[in-house]
Design a protein around this motif. Structure first.
Motif, PDB file in Angstrom:
ATOM      1  N   MET A   1      50.891  22.545  42.756  1.00 53.15           N
ATOM      2  CA  MET A   1      49.759  22.972  41.926  1.00 53.15           C
ATOM      3  C   MET A   1      48.537  23.210  42.808  1.00 53.15           C
ATOM      4  O   MET A   1      48.251  22.412  43.707  1.00 53.15           O
ATOM      5  CB  MET A   1      49.446  21.899  40.878  1.00 53.15           C
ATOM      6  N   THR A   2      47.824  24.286  42.599  1.00 50.00           N
ATOM      7  CA  THR A   2      46.639  24.577  43.391  1.00 50.00           C
ATOM      8  C   THR A   2      45.520  23.620  43.022  1.00 50.00           C
ATOM      9  O   THR A   2      45.478  23.078  41.920  1.00 50.00           O
ATOM     10  CB  THR A   2      46.178  26.021  43.134  1.00 50.00           C
ATOM     11  N   GLU A   3      44.573  23.408  43.961  1.00 45.13           N
ATOM     12  CA  GLU A   3      43.471  22.482  43.707  1.00 45.13           C
ATOM     13  C   GLU A   3      42.556  23.013  42.622  1.00 45.13           C
ATOM     14  O   GLU A   3      42.067  22.253  41.790  1.00 45.13           O
ATOM     15  CB  GLU A   3      42.695  22.240  44.998  1.00 45.13           C
ATOM     16  N   GLU A   4      42.283  24.296  42.631  1.00 46.95           N
ATOM     17  CA  GLU A   4      41.433  24.897  41.612  1.00 46.95           C
ATOM     18  C   GLU A   4      42.284  25.815  40.750  1.00 46.95           C
ATOM     19  O   GLU A   4      43.013  26.650  41.251  1.00 46.95           O
ATOM     20  CB  GLU A   4      40.295  25.701  42.262  1.00 46.95           C
ATOM     21  N   ARG A   5      42.183  25.602  39.457  1.00 41.64           N
ATOM     22  CA  ARG A   5      42.992  26.408  38.548  1.00 41.64           C
ATOM     23  C   ARG A   5      42.657  27.887  38.701  1.00 41.64           C
ATOM     24  O   ARG A   5      41.515  28.259  38.961  1.00 41.64           O
ATOM     25  CB  ARG A   5      42.760  25.958  37.103  1.00 41.64           C
ATOM     26  N   ARG A   6      43.666  28.721  38.513  1.00 42.55           N
ATOM     27  CA  ARG A   6      43.474  30.166  38.628  1.00 42.55           C
ATOM     28  C   ARG A   6      43.733  30.848  37.284  1.00 42.55           C
ATOM     29  O   ARG A   6      44.642  30.464  36.555  1.00 42.55           O
ATOM     30  CB  ARG A   6      44.398  30.747  39.707  1.00 42.55           C
ATOM     31  N   TYR A   7      42.931  31.860  37.019  1.00 40.32           N
ATOM     32  CA  TYR A   7      43.073  32.648  35.797  1.00 40.32           C
ATOM     33  C   TYR A   7      43.269  34.112  36.163  1.00 40.32           C
ATOM     34  O   TYR A   7      42.901  34.552  37.254  1.00 40.32           O
ATOM     35  CB  TYR A   7      41.831  32.499  34.902  1.00 40.32           C
ATOM     36  N   HIS A   8      43.844  34.861  35.242  1.00 47.54           N
ATOM     37  CA  HIS A   8      44.087  36.285  35.451  1.00 47.54           C
ATOM     38  C   HIS A   8      43.000  37.059  34.719  1.00 47.54           C
ATOM     39  O   HIS A   8      42.888  36.968  33.484  1.00 47.54           O
ATOM     40  CB  HIS A   8      45.463  36.652  34.893  1.00 47.54           C
ATOM     41  N   VAL A   9      42.184  37.794  35.448  1.00 46.34           N
ATOM     42  CA  VAL A   9      41.084  38.558  34.853  1.00 46.34           C
ATOM     43  C   VAL A   9      41.174  40.001  35.319  1.00 46.34           C
ATOM     44  O   VAL A   9      41.021  40.283  36.519  1.00 46.34           O
ATOM     45  CB  VAL A   9      39.701  37.967  35.221  1.00 46.34           C
ATOM     46  N   ASP A  10      41.471  40.890  34.389  1.00 51.10           N
ATOM     47  CA  ASP A  10      41.520  42.332  34.684  1.00 51.10           C
ATOM     48  C   ASP A  10      42.383  42.656  35.896  1.00 51.10           C
ATOM     49  O   ASP A  10      41.980  43.397  36.802  1.00 51.10           O
ATOM     50  CB  ASP A  10      40.102  42.885  34.870  1.00 51.10           C
ATOM     51  N   GLY A  11      43.579  42.062  35.919  1.00 48.11           N
ATOM     52  CA  GLY A  11      44.536  42.397  36.962  1.00 48.11           C
ATOM     53  C   GLY A  11      44.413  41.588  38.231  1.00 48.11           C
ATOM     54  O   GLY A  11      45.183  41.802  39.177  1.00 48.11           O
ATOM     55  N   GLN A  12      43.461  40.659  38.284  1.00 47.36           N
ATOM     56  CA  GLN A  12      43.268  39.846  39.479  1.00 47.36           C
ATOM     57  C   GLN A  12      43.449  38.362  39.156  1.00 47.36           C
ATOM     58  O   GLN A  12      42.973  37.888  38.116  1.00 47.36           O
ATOM     59  CB  GLN A  12      41.871  40.044  40.059  1.00 47.36           C
ATOM     60  N   LEU A  13      44.112  37.650  40.059  1.00 51.79           N
ATOM     61  CA  LEU A  13      44.179  36.202  39.970  1.00 51.79           C
ATOM     62  C   LEU A  13      42.964  35.632  40.685  1.00 51.79           C
ATOM     63  O   LEU A  13      42.769  35.875  41.884  1.00 51.79           O
ATOM     64  CB  LEU A  13      45.462  35.679  40.616  1.00 51.79           C
ATOM     65  N   VAL A  91      48.912  28.563  26.951  1.00 46.54           N
ATOM     66  CA  VAL A  91      48.593  29.900  27.452  1.00 46.54           C
ATOM     67  C   VAL A  91      47.778  30.646  26.403  1.00 46.54           C
ATOM     68  O   VAL A  91      48.170  30.714  25.235  1.00 46.54           O
ATOM     69  CB  VAL A  91      49.869  30.709  27.760  1.00 46.54           C
ATOM     70  N   LYS A  92      46.656  31.192  26.821  1.00 48.65           N
ATOM     71  CA  LYS A  92      45.863  32.048  25.932  1.00 48.65           C
ATOM     72  C   LYS A  92      45.703  33.410  26.598  1.00 48.65           C
ATOM     73  O   LYS A  92      45.172  33.520  27.709  1.00 48.65           O
ATOM     74  CB  LYS A  92      44.487  31.439  25.650  1.00 48.65           C
ATOM     75  N   LEU A  93      46.167  34.431  25.912  1.00 46.97           N
ATOM     76  CA  LEU A  93      46.077  35.815  26.378  1.00 46.97           C
ATOM     77  C   LEU A  93      45.083  36.552  25.491  1.00 46.97           C
ATOM     78  O   LEU A  93      45.264  36.620  24.274  1.00 46.97           O
ATOM     79  CB  LEU A  93      47.451  36.481  26.307  1.00 46.97           C
ATOM     80  N   SER A  94      44.019  37.071  26.097  1.00 44.28           N
ATOM     81  CA  SER A  94      42.968  37.762  25.347  1.00 44.28           C
ATOM     82  C   SER A  94      42.798  39.194  25.831  1.00 44.28           C
ATOM     83  O   SER A  94      42.877  39.466  27.037  1.00 44.28           O
ATOM     84  CB  SER A  94      41.622  37.037  25.505  1.00 44.28           C
ATOM     85  N   ILE A  95      42.564  40.083  24.881  1.00 42.35           N
ATOM     86  CA  ILE A  95      42.277  41.482  25.206  1.00 42.35           C
ATOM     87  C   ILE A  95      41.057  41.909  24.395  1.00 42.35           C
ATOM     88  O   ILE A  95      41.096  41.924  23.156  1.00 42.35           O
ATOM     89  CB  ILE A  95      43.456  42.409  24.855  1.00 42.35           C
ATOM     90  N   SER A  96      39.975  42.245  25.090  1.00 38.01           N
ATOM     91  CA  SER A  96      38.787  42.736  24.392  1.00 38.01           C
ATOM     92  C   SER A  96      38.656  44.241  24.597  1.00 38.01           C
ATOM     93  O   SER A  96      39.344  44.825  25.432  1.00 38.01           O
ATOM     94  CB  SER A  96      37.523  42.033  24.902  1.00 38.01           C
ATOM     95  N   ARG A  97      37.737  44.832  23.849  1.00 44.04           N
ATOM     96  CA  ARG A  97      37.502  46.265  23.990  1.00 44.04           C
ATOM     97  C   ARG A  97      36.731  46.577  25.268  1.00 44.04           C
ATOM     98  O   ARG A  97      36.575  47.734  25.652  1.00 44.04           O
ATOM     99  CB  ARG A  97      36.741  46.796  22.763  1.00 44.04           C
ATOM    100  N   GLY A  98      36.269  45.536  25.936  1.00 44.07           N
ATOM    101  CA  GLY A  98      35.570  45.715  27.196  1.00 44.07           C
ATOM    102  C   GLY A  98      34.096  46.042  27.024  1.00 44.07           C
ATOM    103  O   GLY A  98      33.497  45.807  25.976  1.00 44.07           O
ATOM    104  N   THR A 113      39.171  44.437  28.693  1.00 44.58           N
ATOM    105  CA  THR A 113      39.095  43.219  29.486  1.00 44.58           C
ATOM    106  C   THR A 113      40.280  42.354  29.095  1.00 44.58           C
ATOM    107  O   THR A 113      40.455  42.033  27.918  1.00 44.58           O
ATOM    108  CB  THR A 113      37.783  42.467  29.222  1.00 44.58           C
ATOM    109  N   VAL A 114      41.102  42.000  30.069  1.00 50.66           N
ATOM    110  CA  VAL A 114      42.316  41.224  29.807  1.00 50.66           C
ATOM    111  C   VAL A 114      42.241  39.917  30.583  1.00 50.66           C
ATOM    112  O   VAL A 114      42.097  39.929  31.815  1.00 50.66           O
ATOM    113  CB  VAL A 114      43.584  42.008  30.209  1.00 50.66           C
ATOM    114  N   VAL A 115      42.324  38.804  29.867  1.00 50.54           N
ATOM    115  CA  VAL A 115      42.200  37.492  30.488  1.00 50.54           C
ATOM    116  C   VAL A 115      43.390  36.626  30.106  1.00 50.54           C
ATOM    117  O   VAL A 115      43.776  36.569  28.932  1.00 50.54           O
ATOM    118  CB  VAL A 115      40.896  36.786  30.047  1.00 50.54           C
ATOM    119  N   VAL A 116      43.965  35.961  31.086  1.00 50.98           N
ATOM    120  CA  VAL A 116      45.002  34.960  30.843  1.00 50.98           C
ATOM    121  C   VAL A 116      44.459  33.613  31.295  1.00 50.98           C
ATOM    122  O   VAL A 116      44.093  33.430  32.462  1.00 50.98           O
ATOM    123  CB  VAL A 116      46.305  35.260  31.600  1.00 50.98           C
ATOM    124  N   TYR A 117      44.393  32.686  30.341  1.00 43.73           N
ATOM    125  CA  TYR A 117      43.892  31.335  30.593  1.00 43.73           C
ATOM    126  C   TYR A 117      45.039  30.366  30.387  1.00 43.73           C
ATOM    127  O   TYR A 117      45.783  30.478  29.394  1.00 43.73           O
ATOM    128  CB  TYR A 117      42.749  31.033  29.617  1.00 43.73           C
TER     129      TYR A 117
END
Length: 290
Positions: A1-13, A91-98, A113-117
């Motif tokens: 497990m990484t020390e700091e949690r990572r999230y997926h935001v607009d195609g980037q971890l 897991v929470k997957l969100s998609i906004s209109r941006g 805007t696409v976010v995976v938490y």
């Protein structure tokens, strides 16, 4: 497990400290966004197809044509789980209109805007532990469920104020879930859960014809009940019918099947049917993911 949690935001971890969304994003400004809450067991998503279909339905209600495929979204979720080393997770997957011009009217052209938490949860299945500390305590609140003619219950959007207002009514009480009624005073659902009762005629739950979210866990429980030969009624009832029930429980993706200890001060509790459904649910998870 990484020390700091990572999230997926607009195609980037991104590490949590760097993961952010624009203040001009319509999901932030208006709640103009769709989301799904899911559970991962053994590194895989439970009922991804059903969640993806419901997410697509929400986006259709919002006329949010984000242009992303199920496969793309699925990959982003799994990249996030893998980056954090999570096998069992929320897991929470969100998609906004941006970001769009600062006015209420949404534009048809969307840069979403696409976010995976994600956050870790205990192991599921037969050998797992529930995420809740004990049975739920319900209290009927005065905040009514928004009618479908205003905001369709099948649409899971970031505008969750209805449920927040219901939960605020629980402050200063011993309850940890709000029982919400529809405009006519019939039982709809919990603030974040579907509601089930068990009586002499079998399993009872409010119908989807009312302002009731078509819960994925709800559908799984109904499927298990049918397999077990338990009679099922989807019926419109008042809260008094729940108070007279032999057993009461609530469901959602995180809680799975959670017995209810009391409703409005009346002790109810779980029982053999609730235990059977919860055990069968856990066995289904065990067989599929572990």
């Amino acid at each position: 497990m990484t020390e700091e949690r990572r999230y997926h935001v607009d195609g980037q971890l991104l590490p949590a400290s760097e993961a952010s969304v624009s203040v001009e994003d319509r999901g932030f400004q208006y709640g103009d966004a769709a989301f799904e809450t899911m559970r991962a067991y053994g590194g895989e998503l439970f009922e991804w197809g059903s969640h993806a279909a419901r997410l697509e339905g929400t986006c259709e209600v919002l006329a949010l044509d984000h242009g992303l495929s199920r496969a793309d979204l699925y990959e982003r979720v799994h990249e996030t789980l893998d980056a954090n080393g999570f096998d069992d997770a929320y897991v929470k997957l969100s998609i906004s209109r941006g970001v769009q011009p600062g006015k209420l009217d949404p534009q048809p052209e969307v840069d979403p805007t696409v976010v995976v938490y994600v956050k870790p949860l205990p192991r599921g299945g037969v050998d797992g532990e529930p995420v809740w500390d004990g049975p739920a305590t319900l209290r009927t609140v005065s905040t009514r469920r928004v009618p479908d003619a205003a905001i369709p219950a099948r649409a899971k959007t970031h505008n969750y104020l209805n449920g927040i207002l219901a939960r605020l009514e629980l402050r200063g009480t011993d309850a940890d879930e709000a029982l919400m009624l529809d405009g006519s005073g019939s039982v709809a659902e919990g603030a974040t859960s579907n509601v089930f009762a068990v009586d002499g005629d079998g399993l009872l739950t409010p119908p989807l014809s009312g302002p009731v979210l078509p819960g994925i866990t709800r559908e799984t429980v109904l499927d298990i009940a049918a397999e077990e030969g338990i009679p099922i009624r989807e019926a419109t009832v008042g809260p008094d019918a729940l108070q007279r029930a032999d057993e009461l429980f609530v469901t959602n993706s995180t809680w799975e099947v959670r017995p209810v200890d009391a409703l409005d001060g009346t002790t109810i509790g779980g029982g053999p049917v609730t235990e059977l459904l919860a055990r069968s649910y856990r066995q289904r998870i065990e067989d599929r993911f572990y």
